[in-house]
Design an enzyme around this catalytic site. Structure first.
Site, PDB file in Angstrom:
ATOM      1  N   MET A 104       3.182  -8.275   6.744  1.00 13.35           N
ATOM      2  CA  MET A 104       2.352  -7.297   7.496  1.00 13.35           C
ATOM      3  C   MET A 104       1.097  -7.581   7.726  1.00 13.35           C
ATOM      4  SD  MET A 104       4.564  -4.996   8.019  1.00 13.35           S
ATOM      5  CE  MET A 104       3.604  -3.713   8.726  1.00 13.35           C
ATOM      6  N   ASP A 120      -6.375 -13.933   1.376  1.00 12.71           N
ATOM      7  CA  ASP A 120      -5.321 -14.039   0.354  1.00 12.71           C
ATOM      8  C   ASP A 120      -5.921 -14.681  -0.741  1.00 12.71           C
ATOM      9  OD1 ASP A 120      -2.634 -14.099  -0.776  1.00 12.71           O
ATOM     10  OD2 ASP A 120      -1.988 -13.375   1.162  1.00 12.71           O
ATOM     11  N   VAL A 179       0.705  -6.884  -2.101  1.00 11.18           N
ATOM     12  CA  VAL A 179       1.918  -6.466  -2.515  1.00 11.18           C
ATOM     13  C   VAL A 179       1.882  -4.895  -3.025  1.00 11.18           C
ATOM     14  CG1 VAL A 179       2.930  -8.697  -3.565  1.00 11.18           C
ATOM     15  CG2 VAL A 179       1.007  -7.224  -4.888  1.00 11.18           C
ATOM     16  N   GLU A 180       2.989  -4.265  -2.893  1.00  9.55           N
ATOM     17  CA  GLU A 180       3.327  -2.683  -3.096  1.00  9.55           C
ATOM     18  C   GLU A 180       3.452  -2.714  -4.450  1.00  9.55           C
ATOM     19  OE1 GLU A 180       3.142  -0.423  -0.997  1.00  9.55           O
ATOM     20  OE2 GLU A 180       4.614   1.082  -1.162  1.00  9.55           O
ATOM     21  N   LYS A 233      -3.128  -2.548  -6.248  1.00  6.56           N
ATOM     22  CA  LYS A 233      -3.963  -2.015  -5.130  1.00  6.56           C
ATOM     23  C   LYS A 233      -5.174  -1.198  -5.756  1.00  6.56           C
ATOM     24  CE  LYS A 233       0.174  -1.563  -2.124  1.00  6.56           C
ATOM     25  NZ  LYS A 233      -0.198  -2.120  -0.796  1.00  6.56           N
ATOM     26  N   SER A 287       3.592   1.564   1.805  1.00  9.21           N
ATOM     27  CA  SER A 287       4.773   2.312   2.322  1.00  9.21           C
ATOM     28  C   SER A 287       5.088   3.597   1.577  1.00  9.21           C
ATOM     29  CB  SER A 287       6.280   1.508   2.265  1.00  9.21           C
ATOM     30  OG  SER A 287       5.954   0.095   2.638  1.00  9.21           O
ATOM     31  N   HIS A 341      -0.731   3.218   8.007  1.00 13.07           N
ATOM     32  CA  HIS A 341       0.788   2.560   7.774  1.00 13.07           C
ATOM     33  C   HIS A 341       1.330   1.955   9.171  1.00 13.07           C
ATOM     34  CE1 HIS A 341       5.182   3.043   6.555  1.00 13.07           C
ATOM     35  NE2 HIS A 341       4.880   1.874   6.213  1.00 13.07           N
ATOM     36  N   ASN A 379       6.837  -2.660  10.617  1.00 11.37           N
ATOM     37  CA  ASN A 379       7.461  -4.054  10.873  1.00 11.37           C
ATOM     38  C   ASN A 379       8.316  -4.123  12.036  1.00 11.37           C
ATOM     39  OD1 ASN A 379       7.873  -6.690  10.262  1.00 11.37           O
ATOM     40  ND2 ASN A 379       9.297  -6.208   8.600  1.00 11.37           N
ATOM     41  N   GLU A 434       1.353   5.404  11.134  1.00 10.84           N
ATOM     42  CA  GLU A 434       0.846   6.724  10.760  1.00 10.84           C
ATOM     43  C   GLU A 434      -0.559   6.423   9.922  1.00 10.84           C
ATOM     44  OE1 GLU A 434       5.388   7.871   8.926  1.00 10.84           O
ATOM     45  OE2 GLU A 434       4.369   6.713   7.681  1.00 10.84           O
ATOM     46  N   ASN A 472       9.245   7.312   6.618  1.00 11.01           N
ATOM     47  CA  ASN A 472       9.997   6.801   5.407  1.00 11.01           C
ATOM     48  C   ASN A 472      10.708   7.752   4.572  1.00 11.01           C
ATOM     49  OD1 ASN A 472       9.951   3.997   5.837  1.00 11.01           O
ATOM     50  ND2 ASN A 472       8.017   3.548   4.622  1.00 11.01           N
TER      51      ASN A 472
HETATM   52  P1  NAI Z   1       4.121  -9.862   1.397  1.00  7.35           P
HETATM   53  O1  NAI Z   1       4.829  -9.922  -0.061  1.00  7.35           O
HETATM   54  O2  NAI Z   1       4.809 -10.517   2.704  1.00  7.35           O
HETATM   55  O3  NAI Z   1       2.578 -10.135   1.277  1.00  7.35           O
HETATM   56  C1  NAI Z   1       1.596  -9.703   0.444  1.00  7.35           C
HETATM   57  C2  NAI Z   1       0.584 -10.491   0.426  1.00  7.35           C
HETATM   58  O4  NAI Z   1      -0.695 -10.133  -0.410  1.00  7.35           O
HETATM   59  C3  NAI Z   1       0.963 -12.114  -0.307  1.00  7.35           C
HETATM   60  O5  NAI Z   1       0.595 -13.125   0.470  1.00  7.35           O
HETATM   61  C4  NAI Z   1      -0.051 -12.083  -1.751  1.00  7.35           C
HETATM   62  O6  NAI Z   1      -0.398 -13.295  -1.880  1.00  7.35           O
HETATM   63  C5  NAI Z   1      -1.065 -11.297  -1.111  1.00  7.35           C
HETATM   64  N1  NAI Z   1      -1.902 -10.613  -2.301  1.00  7.35           N
HETATM   65  C6  NAI Z   1      -1.294 -10.150  -3.215  1.00  7.35           C
HETATM   66  N2  NAI Z   1      -2.449  -9.443  -4.186  1.00  7.35           N
HETATM   67  C7  NAI Z   1      -3.615 -10.081  -3.373  1.00  7.35           C
HETATM   68  C8  NAI Z   1      -4.822  -9.526  -3.573  1.00  7.35           C
HETATM   69  N3  NAI Z   1      -5.295  -9.088  -4.690  1.00  7.35           N
HETATM   70  N4  NAI Z   1      -5.813 -10.151  -2.652  1.00  7.35           N
HETATM   71  C9  NAI Z   1      -5.574 -10.665  -1.718  1.00  7.35           C
HETATM   72  N5  NAI Z   1      -4.258 -10.828  -1.537  1.00  7.35           N
HETATM   73  C10 NAI Z   1      -3.175 -10.458  -2.390  1.00  7.35           C
HETATM   74  O7  NAI Z   1       4.220  -8.250   1.551  1.00  7.35           O
HETATM   75  P2  NAI Z   1       4.347  -7.360   2.996  1.00  7.35           P
HETATM   76  O8  NAI Z   1       5.712  -7.079   3.297  1.00  7.35           O
HETATM   77  O9  NAI Z   1       3.280  -7.968   3.882  1.00  7.35           O
HETATM   78  O10 NAI Z   1       3.983  -6.030   2.590  1.00  7.35           O
HETATM   79  C11 NAI Z   1       2.337  -5.690   2.448  1.00  7.35           C
HETATM   80  C12 NAI Z   1       2.288  -4.391   2.318  1.00  7.35           C
HETATM   81  O11 NAI Z   1       2.509  -3.474   3.470  1.00  7.35           O
HETATM   82  C13 NAI Z   1       2.835  -3.432   1.110  1.00  7.35           C
HETATM   83  O12 NAI Z   1       2.159  -2.428   0.592  1.00  7.35           O
HETATM   84  C14 NAI Z   1       4.121  -2.979   1.870  1.00  7.35           C
HETATM   85  O13 NAI Z   1       4.774  -1.796   1.087  1.00  7.35           O
HETATM   86  C15 NAI Z   1       3.654  -2.799   3.141  1.00  7.35           C
HETATM   87  N6  NAI Z   1       4.557  -2.402   4.109  1.00  7.35           N
HETATM   88  C16 NAI Z   1       5.544  -3.511   4.262  1.00  7.35           C
HETATM   89  C17 NAI Z   1       6.583  -3.296   5.245  1.00  7.35           C
HETATM   90  C18 NAI Z   1       7.407  -4.363   5.508  1.00  7.35           C
HETATM   91  O14 NAI Z   1       8.459  -4.254   6.346  1.00  7.35           O
HETATM   92  N7  NAI Z   1       7.515  -5.653   4.734  1.00  7.35           N
HETATM   93  C19 NAI Z   1       6.290  -2.278   6.216  1.00  7.35           C
HETATM   94  C20 NAI Z   1       5.332  -1.459   6.331  1.00  7.35           C
HETATM   95  C21 NAI Z   1       4.292  -1.504   5.139  1.00  7.35           C
END
Ligand code: NAI
Length: 718
Positions: free
Chosen positions: A315, A334, A392-393, A398, A420, A441, A444, A453, A491
């Protein structure tokens, strides 16, 4: 002529004339009754003055050439008046085509629908190279067809073989492709567009073009193949593309008069259909989402000048790319160079794709990349920055992140989470200034999904919400404003539907049958296939979180967790409910190893029963979002579901569809299902109340999309 409000006329000493399309209020140029009247008068002058040798048509609007017919007035026209308007428009465009002088359109921005029909009636079309300068006939996406000569002229210009997908598909076409298809004669840099138009005046009148694909037998074959393709893509839910093919084919064999009469007749038939009314409804919902009423009061935040995206995953990378492409500097961060590398690779590949599809020029793609600064260390945050968290979720991670951001950010900084389903108010507990955190929000994949949102938590300052709404608009997305509640809007409604599909599978129904029941209903893909796309792990996580916070929902079947444990995560792992291979072609096959996950019951349901169950759990949650004030209006629900999930647009959204079926029979059916299964089908209070009072979600379906509810009015900024 001096008082013209739509077409300004300038005569030049070289015996040419320029029409400048305009609006005194600076709004988008559209074709309305006044436009047609002024055009008719302007044509009369040219028909009288035999000395004029050329006409240039240009736009005074900096971004738009001619956006098409004025749909807000068109959608309210009674049938007889619509017929007159169609006939008048056809006559006027015919007169333009028959002028005894060279006519050239200099198209600087979107030229769509009636706008492109006007361009088709000219001898030459010169299009700006700006990727936003799109041309096309999107009428079929509104359930109608081009009725001012578009069906007659497009195949004559570019041949039926090319015209068919362009017209039936209804998608706007970007400059490079438009030139390749022959929809425009030339592309010119924006700065020299009018000079190119003047030069084109010297090329004289256009002569008829011969196309092999317009010959009788060939055009029949092309139409048959086209119809077949449309049917397989639309499952027969959209009659307009099929009608457009029929009208084009007929038009090629008939004279102008007969062809235009058929265009009018079919247009009128389609425009009276429920499908067209529903597609128009969605069009207005999209327009409405550009101006979401913002809450009043609160502090004052400066215009956002820079964005920090924290978390460079799927995302974060997508958000960074989108924001940078909109001209806003981004700091992408990151934890490690590797994770950052993944994000940058995502950005690079998205920019590459956009370049290949002609959405961005190479220069624009490079500039977007240059706007992104990758970092692995915390960087100073300044006033006017927006921080979007996409890590991460996990609530703990967070919460810690926002507490840290809070201590090192000055006032005037806005924070947003992309969570999410986690509670934003729980996320902000460790912050000193909790009022600056709201939700953004994104869906994807970010570059494809236009919905965002915007979440207003209990603690969020209304000024922060205003700032987020403004930001969403600025980056060209469309917003729905939601309260901080489990799963927000989309959702909340989608997950119970996905869980119900998994329950149906557990009961013994086949994967293909479950999915087919919903694609037949009109969903772009079946629910089990969608689970595979989202990822079984991600969907399972959100479903569990929702069940925890909303106990009335169904418990996700243990088999979902079992699949994740076995590494069947869906498309990303190569298997889920289906098997995925690197080969793109061929039908997806259900995963044969699913059966090994455990014993299933053997209760097969009929297709209609399955789709009914899945639809009713959605309807119940959709009604609850209104009951609980998660969103303000039925329009928010319908727009969110269509834009966020592709929910059958031709049905107008889950609530408009429920209105058309009737609330009382739906409620009675839910009560029966609740007796058979459990409380997940128990109709919520909102639905019961509507049924009791014999009411519908929309007070009057046809008007509700154009007017604001009193609740919305209260929220509007003075
Ligand atoms: P992902 O797992 O692909 O990426 C998360 C990234 O955050 C990783 O690269 C990780 O190294 C990094 N990270 C973790 N802790 C960190 C910190 N303290 N500081 C900096 N970087 C950090 O996750 P994704 O899928 O991109 O999801 C991210 C957020 O978006 C989540 O909250 C998820 O629920 C939400 N979301 C995801 C969707 C999806 O379809 N994947 C759709 C809409 C929202």
């Amino acid at each position: 002529m001096k008082d013209n409000q739509r077409i300004l006329i300038t005569s030049h000493s070289d015996r040419t004339v320029t029409w400048t399309l305009t609006r005194p209020d600076g709004r988008a140029n559209v074709i309305d009754r006044l436009f047609l009247n002024e055009m008719s008068n302007a044509l009369e002058e040219l028909e009288r003055d035999k000395l004029v040798t050329g006409l240039i048509i240009r736009s005074a609007h900096p971004k738009i050439f001619l956006a098409g017919a004025d749909l807000s007035s068109l959608s309210h026209l009674p049938s007889d008046e619509m017929e007159v308007l169609l006939g008048d428009g056809q006559d006027i465009f015919n007169r333009l085509a028959r002028l005894d002088l060279t006519t050239v359109c200099c198209i600087n921005g979107p030229c769509l629908g009636g706008g492109y029909e006007l361009a088709l009636a000219c001898d030459r079309r010169i299009l700006s190279a700006n990727p936003n300068a799109v041309v096309g006939l999107p009428e079929t996406s509104l359930g109608i067809l081009p009725g001012w000569g578009g069906c007659y002229r497009l195949p004559r210009l570019i041949g039926l073989f090319r015209a068919l997908p362009t017209l039936a598909g209804g998608r706007p076409v970007r400059p490079r492709k438009a030139a390749k298809l022959g929809m425009v004669d030339e592309i010119a840099p924006a700065e020299v567009l009018e000079q190119a138009g003047r030069e084109a005046l010297n090329t004289g009148k256009a002569s008829p073009r011969l196309h092999w694909d317009n010959l009788p037998v060939i055009r029949q074959l092309i139409s048959i193949a086209g119809r077949r393709k449309v049917l397989s893509q639309t499952k027969g839910h959209y009659p307009a593309p099929l009608a457009a093919i029929e009208v084009m084919e007929y038009g090629l064999g008939a004279g102008c008069e007969k062809a235009l009469a058929r265009e009018r007749e079919v247009f009128l038939r389609l425009s009276r259909s429920e499908i067209s009314a529903n597609l128009m409804h969605f069009f207005f919902l999209r327009e409405r989402a550009k101006k979401v009423p913002a809450p009043v009061g609160g502090g004052d935040y400066p215009e956002i000048s820079r964005v920090h995206v924290i978390g460079a995953g799927k995302m974060g990378g997508g958000i960074a790319q989108w924001v940078a492409t909109r001209g806003i500097p981004v700091i992408l961060s990151d934890l490690s160079p590797d994770a950052l590398g993944f994000g940058l690779k995502t950005v690079h590949s998205l920019l590459d794709q956009a370049g290949k599809r002609g959405i961005l020029s190479p220069l624009q793609a490079r500039q977007a990349m240059d706007r992104i600064t990758p970092v692995c260390e915390p960087v100073p945050i300044r006033k006017g920055d927006l921080v979007i968290e996409a890590i991460v979720e996990r609530i703990g991670a967070k919460r810690t992140l926002f507490a840290d951001l809070d201590t090192r950010s000055p006032g005037g900084t806005v924070f947003a989470t992309n969570t999410s389903a986690l509670s934003i108010d729980c996320m902000s507990v460790a912050m000193k200034d909790r009022s600056r955190l709201g939700g953004l929000h994104f869906f994807n994949p970010v570059h494809r999904m236009e919905l965002v949102e915007v979440i207003e938590a209990e603690q969020t300052d209304p000024a922060v919400v205003r700032s987020l709404l403004h930001f969403v608009n600025r980056i060209g997305k469309r917003a729905v404003l939601c309260k901080d509640s489990p799963g927000f809007l989309v959702n909340r409604i989608l997950l119970p539907y996905l869980v119900e599909s998994a329950i149906l599978w557990e009961e013994g129904n086949e994967v293909l049958a479950i999915d087919r029941s919903m694609t037949h209903f009109g969903m772009p893909m079946g629910p089990l296939r969608l689970l595979d796309e989202i990822g079984l792990d991600v969907a399972g996580h959100v479903a569990t979180e929702l069940k925890f916070r909303l106990p009335h929902l169904a418990t996700p079947p243990p088999m979902l967790a079992g699949m994740s444990e076995q590494g069947m995560l869906g498309r990303k792992s190569g298997s889920g409910f289906y098997i995925y291979s690197s080969k793109k072609s061929g039908r997806l096959q259900p995963n044969p190893t699913l059966g090994k996950l455990g014993k299933r019951a053997a209760n097969r349901a009929k297709e209609t029963e399955m789709s009914e169950r899945m639809n009713l759990v959605m309807l119940n949650e959709a009604a609850r979002t209104l009951e609980e004030g998660v969103v303000a209006t039925p329009e928010d629900v319908d727009f969110g579901m269509i834009a966020g999930t592709g929910w059958a647009p031709f049905r107008g959204g889950p609530l408009r569809h429920a209105d058309s079926v009737g609330i009382r029979p739906l409620v009675e059916r839910m009560e029966k299902l609740a007796d058979t299964y459990d409380e997940r089908f128990e109709p919520c209070k909102y639905l019961l109340e509507l049924a009791r009072k014999d009411k519908t979600f929309y007070p009057q379906s046809s008007e509700s999309t154009h007017t604001l509810s009193s609740k919305q009015m209260e929220r509007i900024q003075s």
